[in-house]
Design an enzyme around this catalytic site. Structure first.
Site, PDB file in Angstrom:
ATOM      1  N   PHE A  19       0.817  -1.220   0.000  1.00  0.00           N
ATOM      2  CA  PHE A  19       0.000   0.000   0.000  1.00  0.00           C
ATOM      3  C   PHE A  19       0.858   1.281   0.000  1.00  0.00           C
ATOM      4  O   PHE A  19       0.862   2.045  -0.975  1.00  0.00           O
ATOM      5  CB  PHE A  19      -0.936  -0.062   1.212  1.00  0.00           C
ATOM      6  CG  PHE A  19      -1.652   1.203   1.551  1.00  0.00           C
ATOM      7  CD1 PHE A  19      -2.257   1.976   0.568  1.00  0.00           C
ATOM      8  CD2 PHE A  19      -1.727   1.632   2.877  1.00  0.00           C
ATOM      9  CE1 PHE A  19      -2.926   3.148   0.895  1.00  0.00           C
ATOM     10  CE2 PHE A  19      -2.392   2.795   3.208  1.00  0.00           C
ATOM     11  CZ  PHE A  19      -2.983   3.558   2.216  1.00  0.00           C
ATOM     12  N   ILE A  20       1.612   1.515   1.052  1.00  0.00           N
ATOM     13  CA  ILE A  20       2.349   2.783   1.152  1.00  0.00           C
ATOM     14  C   ILE A  20       3.533   2.784   0.181  1.00  0.00           C
ATOM     15  O   ILE A  20       3.779   3.760  -0.538  1.00  0.00           O
ATOM     16  CB  ILE A  20       2.806   3.033   2.609  1.00  0.00           C
ATOM     17  CG1 ILE A  20       1.569   3.135   3.522  1.00  0.00           C
ATOM     18  CG2 ILE A  20       3.652   4.309   2.696  1.00  0.00           C
ATOM     19  CD1 ILE A  20       1.866   3.190   5.004  1.00  0.00           C
ATOM     20  N   ASP A  38      10.040  -6.796  -2.432  1.00  0.00           N
ATOM     21  CA  ASP A  38       8.760  -7.163  -1.820  1.00  0.00           C
ATOM     22  C   ASP A  38       8.594  -8.670  -1.961  1.00  0.00           C
ATOM     23  O   ASP A  38       8.943  -9.243  -2.991  1.00  0.00           O
ATOM     24  CB  ASP A  38       7.607  -6.438  -2.529  1.00  0.00           C
ATOM     25  CG  ASP A  38       6.347  -6.376  -1.696  1.00  0.00           C
ATOM     26  OD1 ASP A  38       5.889  -5.246  -1.404  1.00  0.00           O
ATOM     27  OD2 ASP A  38       5.801  -7.441  -1.330  1.00  0.00           O
ATOM     28  N   LEU A  40       5.639 -10.099  -1.848  1.00  0.00           N
ATOM     29  CA  LEU A  40       4.275 -10.269  -2.383  1.00  0.00           C
ATOM     30  C   LEU A  40       3.367 -11.043  -1.426  1.00  0.00           C
ATOM     31  O   LEU A  40       2.405 -11.674  -1.860  1.00  0.00           O
ATOM     32  CB  LEU A  40       4.313 -10.948  -3.768  1.00  0.00           C
ATOM     33  CG  LEU A  40       5.136 -10.214  -4.835  1.00  0.00           C
ATOM     34  CD1 LEU A  40       5.085 -10.981  -6.158  1.00  0.00           C
ATOM     35  CD2 LEU A  40       4.625  -8.779  -5.049  1.00  0.00           C
ATOM     36  N   ALA A  80       6.634  -4.705   6.107  1.00  0.00           N
ATOM     37  CA  ALA A  80       6.334  -5.099   7.488  1.00  0.00           C
ATOM     38  C   ALA A  80       5.128  -6.026   7.495  1.00  0.00           C
ATOM     39  O   ALA A  80       4.374  -6.079   6.530  1.00  0.00           O
ATOM     40  CB  ALA A  80       6.017  -3.864   8.326  1.00  0.00           C
ATOM     41  N   TYR A 145       3.557  -6.454  17.811  1.00  0.00           N
ATOM     42  CA  TYR A 145       3.799  -5.523  16.703  1.00  0.00           C
ATOM     43  C   TYR A 145       4.346  -4.192  17.219  1.00  0.00           C
ATOM     44  O   TYR A 145       5.342  -3.663  16.721  1.00  0.00           O
ATOM     45  CB  TYR A 145       2.485  -5.301  15.933  1.00  0.00           C
ATOM     46  CG  TYR A 145       2.555  -4.194  14.913  1.00  0.00           C
ATOM     47  CD1 TYR A 145       3.045  -4.438  13.642  1.00  0.00           C
ATOM     48  CD2 TYR A 145       2.129  -2.905  15.222  1.00  0.00           C
ATOM     49  CE1 TYR A 145       3.120  -3.414  12.699  1.00  0.00           C
ATOM     50  CE2 TYR A 145       2.200  -1.885  14.292  1.00  0.00           C
ATOM     51  CZ  TYR A 145       2.693  -2.143  13.033  1.00  0.00           C
ATOM     52  OH  TYR A 145       2.776  -1.140  12.110  1.00  0.00           O
ATOM     53  N   ASN A 174      -2.842   6.068  11.874  1.00  0.00           N
ATOM     54  CA  ASN A 174      -3.560   5.053  11.082  1.00  0.00           C
ATOM     55  C   ASN A 174      -3.656   5.438   9.608  1.00  0.00           C
ATOM     56  O   ASN A 174      -4.411   6.339   9.254  1.00  0.00           O
ATOM     57  CB  ASN A 174      -4.929   4.791  11.699  1.00  0.00           C
ATOM     58  CG  ASN A 174      -4.811   3.954  12.966  1.00  0.00           C
ATOM     59  OD1 ASN A 174      -4.151   4.356  13.911  1.00  0.00           O
ATOM     60  ND2 ASN A 174      -5.400   2.782  12.957  1.00  0.00           N
ATOM     61  N   VAL A 188      -8.836  -0.761   9.252  1.00  0.00           N
ATOM     62  CA  VAL A 188     -10.283  -0.717   9.467  1.00  0.00           C
ATOM     63  C   VAL A 188     -11.022   0.028   8.345  1.00  0.00           C
ATOM     64  O   VAL A 188     -12.142  -0.364   7.970  1.00  0.00           O
ATOM     65  CB  VAL A 188     -10.613  -0.121  10.857  1.00  0.00           C
ATOM     66  CG1 VAL A 188     -10.159   1.327  10.980  1.00  0.00           C
ATOM     67  CG2 VAL A 188     -12.083  -0.237  11.186  1.00  0.00           C
TER      68      VAL A 188
HETATM   69  C1  UD1 Z   1      -3.020   0.344  12.656  1.00  0.00           C
HETATM   70  C2  UD1 Z   1      -2.186  -0.358  11.592  1.00  0.00           C
HETATM   71  C3  UD1 Z   1      -0.783  -0.544  12.085  1.00  0.00           C
HETATM   72  C4  UD1 Z   1      -0.255   0.848  12.465  1.00  0.00           C
HETATM   73  C5  UD1 Z   1      -1.128   1.433  13.561  1.00  0.00           C
HETATM   74  C6  UD1 Z   1      -0.690   2.837  13.950  1.00  0.00           C
HETATM   75  C7  UD1 Z   1      -3.266  -1.869   9.986  1.00  0.00           C
HETATM   76  C8  UD1 Z   1      -3.818  -3.212   9.751  1.00  0.00           C
HETATM   77  N1  UD1 Z   1      -2.770  -1.659  11.242  1.00  0.00           N
HETATM   78  O1  UD1 Z   1      -3.229  -0.493  13.801  1.00  0.00           O
HETATM   79  O2  UD1 Z   1       0.024  -1.101  11.076  1.00  0.00           O
HETATM   80  O3  UD1 Z   1       1.071   0.782  12.865  1.00  0.00           O
HETATM   81  O4  UD1 Z   1      -2.454   1.552  13.052  1.00  0.00           O
HETATM   82  O5  UD1 Z   1      -1.604   3.400  14.826  1.00  0.00           O
HETATM   83  O6  UD1 Z   1      -3.263  -1.013   9.121  1.00  0.00           O
HETATM   84  N2  UD1 Z   1     -11.691  -2.369  13.987  1.00  0.00           N
HETATM   85  C9  UD1 Z   1     -13.053  -2.595  13.994  1.00  0.00           C
HETATM   86  N3  UD1 Z   1     -13.580  -3.444  13.059  1.00  0.00           N
HETATM   87  C10 UD1 Z   1     -12.803  -4.064  12.121  1.00  0.00           C
HETATM   88  C11 UD1 Z   1     -11.419  -3.825  12.108  1.00  0.00           C
HETATM   89  C12 UD1 Z   1     -10.894  -2.972  13.068  1.00  0.00           C
HETATM   90  O7  UD1 Z   1     -13.782  -2.046  14.833  1.00  0.00           O
HETATM   91  O8  UD1 Z   1     -13.364  -4.821  11.288  1.00  0.00           O
HETATM   92  C13 UD1 Z   1     -11.138  -1.450  15.001  1.00  0.00           C
HETATM   93  C14 UD1 Z   1      -9.997  -2.061  15.785  1.00  0.00           C
HETATM   94  O9  UD1 Z   1     -10.438  -2.831  16.868  1.00  0.00           O
HETATM   95  C15 UD1 Z   1      -9.252  -0.789  16.217  1.00  0.00           C
HETATM   96  C16 UD1 Z   1      -9.486   0.175  15.063  1.00  0.00           C
HETATM   97  O10 UD1 Z   1     -10.603  -0.322  14.354  1.00  0.00           O
HETATM   98  O11 UD1 Z   1      -9.800  -0.276  17.400  1.00  0.00           O
HETATM   99  C17 UD1 Z   1      -8.322   0.272  14.143  1.00  0.00           C
HETATM  100  O12 UD1 Z   1      -7.906  -1.046  13.791  1.00  0.00           O
HETATM  101  P1  UD1 Z   1      -6.844  -1.333  12.631  1.00  0.00           P
HETATM  102  O13 UD1 Z   1      -7.233  -0.646  11.388  1.00  0.00           O
HETATM  103  O14 UD1 Z   1      -6.613  -2.799  12.585  1.00  0.00           O
HETATM  104  O15 UD1 Z   1      -5.565  -0.537  13.121  1.00  0.00           O
HETATM  105  P2  UD1 Z   1      -4.682  -0.486  14.471  1.00  0.00           P
HETATM  106  O16 UD1 Z   1      -4.810  -1.711  15.273  1.00  0.00           O
HETATM  107  O17 UD1 Z   1      -4.964   0.831  15.106  1.00  0.00           O
END
Ligand code: UD1
Length: 310
Positions: A19-20, A38, A40, A80, A145, A174, A188
């Site tokens: 992605f990034i 990468d 993949l 990562a 992580y 995020n 998310v």
């Molecule tokens: C994310 C990144 C991580 C980064 C970090 C920095 C991803 C997968 N993870 O972690 O690499 O270093 O931010 O802050 O990009 N959630 C839901 N429903 C879902 C999925 C997630 O409610 O279906 C919630 C999770 O419980 C969480 C929030 O959304 O509270 C964010 O989750 P997620 O996008 O996985 O990111 P982080 O765990 O914050």
């Protein structure tokens, strides 16, 4: 102010099919000699722009890394295992890829005497005592992580202090935007946009009152370009927007901007999840002249549009 142009460099982008990394590769390929490394595992070969040289392998594959990094001026390290959840399930693999792999990369950079701009994470702070979070605030990661990212964040500074390597760690909050694909371990926003586009239930983990600072891909690219040319090396910067939203609100805005008929449902909370997260970006503003430029609503519209086309 626009970032200083990065031109005529030999550049390695790890995770450049992801992605990034692929956004960085596309931005840099016309004015530089760009190489992508990468494996993949989550990235796609089709994301690597024409004109970039592609090496398939992981950072644990030292022979491939040696060839890919030979003679480079600059490295963007984006490779990562990015899922917090996955690291809780499999801490050893997270350590191998995220920590050991980065250490290999820093050694390769030392041989090439290349600047390294490295993806650190807001996950290093764990549960903050207050928000917004500044770089000097306590760090107590709640997931393998986060601990891996804290280790490599320190290694980046150490390689500067011990060996004079030009390193800059960017603590991403995020990240989201076009190119981030939806899957069990994805960010998310990609998951919610995908669910909303299909008019399926949008699955909020826990009560949805947890907050995140969502930063759009163009702003992450901007931060990386600024870090590539700054004099302020050997340090780490928060890269977010300085604002936050609850996950529940996020679900509702996504349903609205996609004109979806989805309902919000709540599932169990996630082990290792951080409750609140929001960046203080004063240091990046001051030292890097970084300024986030894409609002959440605008970024969500662009992301949803991309997911619809996919
Ligand atoms: C994310 C990144 C991580 C980064 C970090 C920095 C991803 C997968 N993870 O972690 O690499 O270093 O931010 O802050 O990009 N959630 C839901 N429903 C879902 C999925 C997630 O409610 O279906 C919630 C999770 O419980 C969480 C929030 O959304 O509270 C964010 O989750 P997620 O996008 O996985 O990111 P982080 O765990 O914050």
């Amino acid at each position: 102010m626009q970032p200083e142009a990065v031109t005529d460099k030999t550049i390695l982008i790890t995770g450049g099919a992801g992605f990034i990394g692929s956004h960085l590769a596309s931005t840099l390929v016309s004015d530089n000699d760009v190489r992508v490394l990468d494996n993949l595992s989550t990235g796609h070969r089709s994301n690597v722009p024409d004109g970039a040289t592609f090496f398939e392998g992981t950072l644990l594959d030292e022979d491939t890394l040696a060839i890919a990094s030979d003679g480079v001026d600059l490295i963007f390290h984006e490779a990562a295992l990015v899922s917090v959840q996955r690291s809780v399930e499999d801490p050893l693999t997270s350590h191998e890829i995220n920590t050991r792999g980065t250490l290999n990369l820093l050694e390769a950079a030392r041989k090439a005497d290349a600047r390294v701009v490295l993806a650190s994470s807001a996950a290093i702070y764990g549960q903050p005592e207050h928000v917004p979070i500044s770089e000097g605030d306590p760090k107590s990661p709640t997931s393998p992580y986060g601990l891996d990212k804290l280790t490599i964040d320190h290694y980046a500074r150490q390689y500067h202090d011990l060996y004079g390597l030009e390193t800059v760690a960017l603590r991403y909050f995020n990240a989201y935007g076009p190119g981030q694909t939806a899957g069990d371990y994805s960010g998310v926003i990609s998951i919610f946009c995908d669910q909303a586009e299909r008019n399926e239930p949008v699955t909020v983990h826990g009560d949805g009152k947890q907050t995140r600072d969502f930063v759009y891909i163009d702003d992450l690219v901007q931060a990386n370009l600024r870090a590539a040319t700054t004099d302020a090396v050997g340090t780490a910067y928060n890269i977010g927007t300085g604002t936050s939203v609850t996950v529940r609100e996020l679900a509702e805005v996504i349903i609205e901007v996609t004109d979806s008929h989805s309902e919000v449902t709540h599932t169990d909370g996630r082990n290792g999840d951080i409750r609140h997260s929001e960046a203080d970006i004063t240091a990046a503003r001051t030292d890097l002249e970084y300024e986030p430029s894409v609002s959440l609503r605008e970024g969500l519209k662009r992301t949803a549009e991309w997911i619809r086309k996919e």
